[in-house]
Design an enzyme around this catalytic site. Structure first.
Site, short mmCIF file in Angstrom:
data_model
loop_
_atom_site.label_atom_id
_atom_site.label_comp_id
_atom_site.label_asym_id
_atom_site.label_seq_id
_atom_site.Cartn_x
_atom_site.Cartn_y
_atom_site.Cartn_z
N CYS A 2 43.34 -2.57 33.34
CA CYS A 2 41.99 -2.89 32.87
C CYS A 2 41.03 -2.29 33.90
O CYS A 2 41.46 -1.84 34.96
CB CYS A 2 41.75 -4.39 32.85
SG CYS A 2 42.91 -5.29 31.83
N ARG A 28 40.71 3.20 31.61
CA ARG A 28 41.67 2.17 32.03
C ARG A 28 41.95 1.15 30.94
O ARG A 28 42.83 0.29 31.08
CB ARG A 28 41.15 1.45 33.28
CG ARG A 28 40.89 2.36 34.46
CD ARG A 28 40.42 1.56 35.64
NE ARG A 28 41.43 0.63 36.08
CZ ARG A 28 42.45 0.90 36.87
NH1 ARG A 28 42.59 2.12 37.34
NH2 ARG A 28 43.31 -0.02 37.22
N TRP A 75 42.56 -3.89 28.70
CA TRP A 75 43.72 -3.29 28.03
C TRP A 75 44.73 -4.41 27.96
O TRP A 75 45.35 -4.77 28.95
CB TRP A 75 44.24 -2.12 28.85
CG TRP A 75 45.41 -1.42 28.26
CD1 TRP A 75 46.73 -1.60 28.55
CD2 TRP A 75 45.38 -0.37 27.28
NE1 TRP A 75 47.50 -0.74 27.82
CE2 TRP A 75 46.71 0.02 27.03
CE3 TRP A 75 44.34 0.27 26.59
CZ2 TRP A 75 47.04 1.03 26.12
CZ3 TRP A 75 44.68 1.27 25.69
CH2 TRP A 75 46.02 1.64 25.47
N ASN A 101 42.30 -7.50 36.91
CA ASN A 101 43.19 -6.43 36.45
C ASN A 101 44.53 -6.65 37.13
O ASN A 101 44.59 -6.75 38.35
CB ASN A 101 42.60 -5.07 36.85
CG ASN A 101 43.61 -3.94 36.77
OD1 ASN A 101 43.61 -3.06 37.60
ND2 ASN A 101 44.47 -3.96 35.79
N GLY A 102 45.58 -6.75 36.34
CA GLY A 102 46.90 -6.96 36.93
C GLY A 102 47.69 -7.93 36.08
O GLY A 102 47.33 -8.23 34.95
N GLU A 479 64.44 15.28 27.81
CA GLU A 479 63.04 14.99 28.12
C GLU A 479 62.46 16.06 29.05
O GLU A 479 61.31 16.48 28.88
CB GLU A 479 62.92 13.58 28.72
CG GLU A 479 61.54 13.21 29.24
CD GLU A 479 60.42 13.27 28.20
OE1 GLU A 479 60.69 13.46 27.00
OE2 GLU A 479 59.25 13.15 28.61
N LYS A 483 59.17 18.40 28.12
CA LYS A 483 57.97 18.58 28.96
C LYS A 483 57.69 20.07 29.13
O LYS A 483 56.56 20.53 29.03
CB LYS A 483 58.14 17.93 30.34
CG LYS A 483 58.18 16.41 30.37
CD LYS A 483 56.89 15.72 30.00
CE LYS A 483 56.72 15.51 28.54
NZ LYS A 483 57.02 14.27 27.93
N GLU A 486 56.44 21.64 25.82
CA GLU A 486 55.08 21.23 25.46
C GLU A 486 54.03 21.91 26.33
O GLU A 486 52.97 22.29 25.87
CB GLU A 486 54.90 19.72 25.71
CG GLU A 486 55.54 18.83 24.72
CD GLU A 486 55.30 17.37 25.10
OE1 GLU A 486 54.66 16.68 24.32
OE2 GLU A 486 55.75 16.93 26.17
N HIS A 502 80.50 25.12 22.26
CA HIS A 502 80.53 25.06 20.79
C HIS A 502 79.42 25.89 20.16
O HIS A 502 79.10 25.72 19.00
CB HIS A 502 80.45 23.60 20.33
CG HIS A 502 81.57 22.77 20.89
ND1 HIS A 502 82.86 22.91 20.47
CD2 HIS A 502 81.59 21.84 21.87
CE1 HIS A 502 83.65 22.08 21.15
NE2 HIS A 502 82.90 21.43 22.02
N LYS A 602 47.81 13.35 21.12
CA LYS A 602 48.41 12.24 21.87
C LYS A 602 49.09 11.27 20.92
O LYS A 602 50.14 10.71 21.23
CB LYS A 602 47.31 11.54 22.69
CG LYS A 602 47.82 10.44 23.60
CD LYS A 602 48.56 11.00 24.80
CE LYS A 602 49.29 9.96 25.60
NZ LYS A 602 50.40 10.53 26.37
C1 F6R Z 1 55.69 14.03 24.41
C2 F6R Z 1 54.95 13.04 23.65
C3 F6R Z 1 55.34 12.82 22.23
C4 F6R Z 1 55.39 11.33 21.92
C5 F6R Z 1 55.65 11.11 20.43
C6 F6R Z 1 55.79 9.63 20.10
O1 F6R Z 1 55.17 14.19 25.69
O2 F6R Z 1 54.05 12.42 24.15
O3 F6R Z 1 56.56 13.41 21.94
O4 F6R Z 1 56.38 10.76 22.69
O5 F6R Z 1 54.62 11.65 19.67
O6 F6R Z 1 54.65 8.93 20.44
P1 F6R Z 1 54.63 7.36 20.55
O7 F6R Z 1 55.49 6.98 21.69
O8 F6R Z 1 53.19 7.01 20.76
O9 F6R Z 1 55.17 6.83 19.26
#
Ligand code: F6R
Length: 607
Positions: A2, A28, A75, A101-102, A479, A483, A486, A502, A602
Site C-alpha cells: 500500500c 503501490r 492494495w 502498509n504491511g 520460465e 523471459k 518476451e 527426441h 500485463k
Molecule cells: C509473462 C507474463 C504472462 C502472464 C500471463 C498470465 O511474463 O507476465 O505470461 O504470466 O499472462 O497472467 P496472470 O498471472 O495475471 O493470469
C-alpha cells in the site's frame, strides 16, 4: 503493498498535498483511499473504495481542513476492498487515525485479546488492531507518542505506520519494520511516505527510516527513537539528486529491474500468509479426487513447478494445465470431486476465468492464488489466497512468479505435514530452508545483479537460445526462456533436458548458447549427459549450478554460481533470478525497453 503519506505543514491545508503524494504512490496500490486531517482540535477521517482521483472527487477530500494529516492508498491483503476496510482506521472512541502498509502476522491473537477487553472492531483488516492497541495504552495516561511506541511492541510482522490524533494536533508518529518509510524535511513542513517520489516535489532532504525505528514529526522536523527501548537516535537527512521519474523507479532505470530487486521483500511477504487461508486451501485440495493447477504464461510455469512440489512432498498428483486448453482437455471429466486451483497474478486472465467458470458449472471446487484481491478470480473462487507481492508494473512477471512459487510451496508443505507422507523432520528442515530463501535471493542479486550484464555481452549477437533442466528445473528453464523471448524477441526453446534426443537437438549447431539449470539434487541427475550431448554439437554451455560443483563447472563455458544447500524442490525460486537478469540485460544491451515488450499486455482479458 500500500502507499502511505503524511505531512505536518507550517501553514496551509495539507489535503491537496496528501492527494498529490498518494498519486505518486498509486503504483503501490489503488483499490481504496482515505485521508485523516486535524483542524481546530477535531480529527476527521474520510475514506472509500475506488481509485485515488475518483474518491478524492466524490468525497471532496481535497477540501478537508487542517495542516496536519495522513493519507493511504490501499492494495488489499486482509479484507476486501470496501469502504470499511479502507485506511485510516480508528479506535473505539475515534481518537486516533492509523494508516499502515504491511502485514501484522499476529493480528488474530491481538484482535481476540482486544475483543475480550471490550473493543469494537469495524473492519476485517489487520491494521485496525494497531488503533485499538494505542487506545488501550492511552488508558494508562501516557502521551500519544509513548502509547504508539508501546503498541508497536506487540506487533509481529511488517509495517510502516503513521498515526495522528486530535490530542496532539501538530504531530505525526510513524515507524517501520520491513515495510518502507522515508521522511522528508523542508522549510514548509515535514513529511513521511512509503517512497521518495511522494516527497520529492517538496524537498530533497530525505531520511530512510530503518527497521525498528520510530519518528515523531512536527512542522520543524523530526526526532528518531528505537522502538524496542525508546532510546533517541541522531541521524541527519541526506540530500538526494534524483528526478521524480528516477525516484519512481527508486533509482533503477526500469521497473523490471526494481521489481527483481524487490524479490527478497516480496518473498518475505509471501511467507506471511494467514494460516487459516492456507489451511482452507489445503483442506479443499486434500478432499479432492482429481486435482488441477490451471494458469497461463508465467503462472503456468509456477504451476508446473508446483506439481513437482505436491508430488514430492505430499505424494499428491495434481495436473498443471494451460488455462486456454483446460476446457477441451479435462472439461468433460470434471465433477463434484474435482478441485481446480487457478493461479493468476492479475486474477483477470480471460482463459483462466473461462476455465474457472467451466469448472464451477460442473460443480467442481475452485480455489485460487492471486496477487489481486479484488479480482474476478477472487469473486469466483470458493477460497483464495493473496500472494501479497504488491502491483507489478513491468509487463514481464518477475517478483509475482517467485511469490507464486513461495505460496504454492507452502501449500505443498502444509499438505505434506497433514498427510504425513514424508517425515516430520524432513518437513521441518525444508520449512527452515524455505524461510531462508528470501536471504538467498538477496545474495544472488548482490552477486549476479550486475555481473550477468558482462556475461550477456558475450552472447548478445546470438539468434537462438536453448534453456534446459530436468525435473522441477525444467519449469525454471521454461520460465527463463519465456523471459528471454518476451524481452528480447530472440527465438528460443525450452524443454526437459531428457527430451533433446527426441527431436529438438536437431537445431543445435556450433556456438548456440544452451543454458542449463542444474541445482544439486534430484534434478541434477543425468544432466552431465545432457550437457555432453550439447557440447558434442558445438553448443556454448552456460550453467546455473551450485557453487563448487566442479563437474558441471569443468564442462561449462560459463557458470552462474548459486549458493550451496538449496533444496531441489525449492530451487526454482532462487534459480530463476539469474535467468530473469539474463533476459533483462540482454534486452538492455539490444536497446529494447524491458518494461514494455512489444505486442504484450500485463493482463490478458481477451480470448
Ligand atoms: C509473462 C507474463 C504472462 C502472464 C500471463 C498470465 O511474463 O507476465 O505470461 O504470466 O499472462 O497472467 P496472470 O498471472 O495475471 O493470469
Amino acid at each position: 503493498m500500500c502507499g502511505i503519506f503524511g505531512s505536518v505543514l507550517k501553514e496551509g491545508r495539507v489535503a491537496p498535498i496528501i492527494h498529490d503524494g498518494l498519486k505518486r504512490l498509486e503504483y503501490r496500490g489503488y483499490d481504496s483511499v482515505g485521508f485523516a486531517t486535524i483542524d481546530s482540535g477535531v480529527l476527521q477521517i474520510l475514506k472509500d473504495k475506488g481509485r485515488i482521483d475518483d474518491v478524492v472527487e466524490s468525497l471532496g477530500l481535497d477540501k478537508m481542513p487542517g495542516s496536519t494529516g495522513v493519507g493511504h492508498t490501499r492494495w488489499a491483503t486482509h479484507g476486501a476492498p470496501e469502504m470499511i476496510n479502507a485506511h485510516p482506521h480508528s479506535d473505539c472512541e475515534g481518537r486516533v487515525a492509523v494508516i499502515h502498509n504491511g502485514v501484522i502476522e499476529n493480528f488474530m491473537e491481538l484482535k481476540e485479546e482486544l475483543l475480550n477487553r471490550g473493543h469494537n472492531f469495524t473492519s476485517r483488516t489487520d491494521t485496525e488492531v494497531i488503533a485499538h492497541l494505542i487506545e488501550e495504552e492511552m488508558k494508562g495516561d501516557v502521551g500519544l507518542g509513548e502509547a504508539v511506541l508501546k503498541a508497536l511492541r506487540f506487533l509481529e510482522g511488517s509495517y510502516a505506520v503513521a498515526v495522528v490524533s486530535a490530542t496532539e494536533p501538530d504531530k505525526i508518529y510513524c515507524a517501520r519494520n520491513e515495510s518502507p518509510l522515508v521522511l522528508g524535511v523542508s522549510d514548509t513542513g515535514t513529511f513521511c511516505a512509503s517512497d521518495v517520489p511522494a516527497i520529492l516535489p517538496y524537498t530533497n532532504k530525505i531520511l530512510y527510516l530503518r527497521n525498528g525505528e520510530f519518528a515523531e514529526l512536527d512542522k520543524d522536523g523530526f526526532t528518531l527513537k528505537l522502538i524496542n527501548d525508546g532510546s533517541t537516535l541522531i541521524r541527519a537527512p541526506m540530500e538526494i539528486d534524483w528526478t521524480i521519474e528516477m525516484a519512481e523507479k527508486q533509482g533503477y532505470p526500469y521497473f523490471m529491474l526494481k521489481e527483481m530487486y524487490e524479490q527478497p521483500s516480496s518473498l518475505r511477504n509471501a511467507l506471511r500468509l494467514q494460516q487459516r487461508y492456507l489451511d482452507l486451501l489445503t483442506t479443499f485440495l486434500d478432499r479432492g479426487e482429481d486435482l488441477f493447477l490451471v494458469a497461463a504464461g508465467t503462472s503456468y510455469y509456477a504451476c508446473i513447478a508446483a506439481s513437482y512440489m505436491f508430488s514430492k512432498l505430499a505424494r499428491l498428483t495434481i495436473y498443471p494445465v494451460i488455462s486456454s486448453e483446460f476446457v477441451e482437455q479435462y472439461g468433460s471429466s470434471l465433477g463434484v470431486d474435482s478441485v481446480v486451483l487457478a493461479v493468476s497474478q492479475s486474477g483477470e486472465t480471460y482463459d483462466t476465468l473461462q476455465a474457472v467458470e467451466h469448472a464451477r458449472m460442473r460443480a467442481a471446487t475452485v480455489i485460487g492464488v492471486t496477487n489481486t484481491v479484488f479480482s474476478s478470480l477472487c469473486r469466483r473462487a470458493r477460497a483464495y489466497i493473496s500472494q501479497q507481492s504488491g502491483p507489478e508494473i513491468g509487463v514481464a512477471a518477475t517478483k509475482t512468479f517467485t511469490s507464486q512459487l513461495m505460496v504454492l510451496s507452502q501449500l505443498a508443505m502444509k499438505l505434506a505435514r497433514t498427510k504425513g507422507k514424508i517425515s516430520q523432520d524432513e518437513v521441518d528442515e525444508l520449512e527452515e530452508k524455505m524461510f531462508q530463501i528470501p536471504d538467498i535471493v538477496e545474495q544472488v542479486l548482490e552477486r549476479h545483479g550486475e555481473s550477468i550484464g558482462d556475461l550477456v555481452n558475450k552472447y548478445v549477437d546470438k539468434n537462438l537460445y536453448i534453456f534446459l533442466g530436468r525435473g522441477i528445473s525444467s519449469a525454471t528453464a521454461l520460465e527463463g526462456r519465456l523471459k528471454l523471448l518476451e524481452l528480447t524477441y530472440v527465438p528460443s526453446l525450452a524443454y526437459p533436458a531428457g527430451e533433446s534426443k527426441h527431436g529438438p537437438i536437431s537445431v543445435v549447431e556450433e556456438g548456440v548458447p544452451v543454458v542449463f539449470v542444474c541445482p544439486r539434487g534430484e534434478s541434477r541427475k543425468d544432466i552431465v549427459g545432457s550437457i555432453m550431448e550439447m557440447k558434442a554439437r558445438g553448443a556454448k554451455i552456460i550453467s546455473v549450478c551450485e557453487e563448487g560443483d566442479k563437474e558441471i563447472t569443468s564442462i561449462s563455458d560459463d557458470v552462474i554460481a548459486m549458493p550451496m544447500g538449496i533444496p531441489d524442490v525449492l530451487s526454482p525460486i532462487p534459480y530463476v533470478v539469474p535467468l530473469q537478469l539474463f533476459a533483462y540485460h540482454l534486452a538492455v544491451q539490444k536497446s529494447l525497453d524491458p518494461d514494455k515488450p512489444r505486442n504484450l499486455a500485463k493482463s490478458v482479458t481477451v480470448p
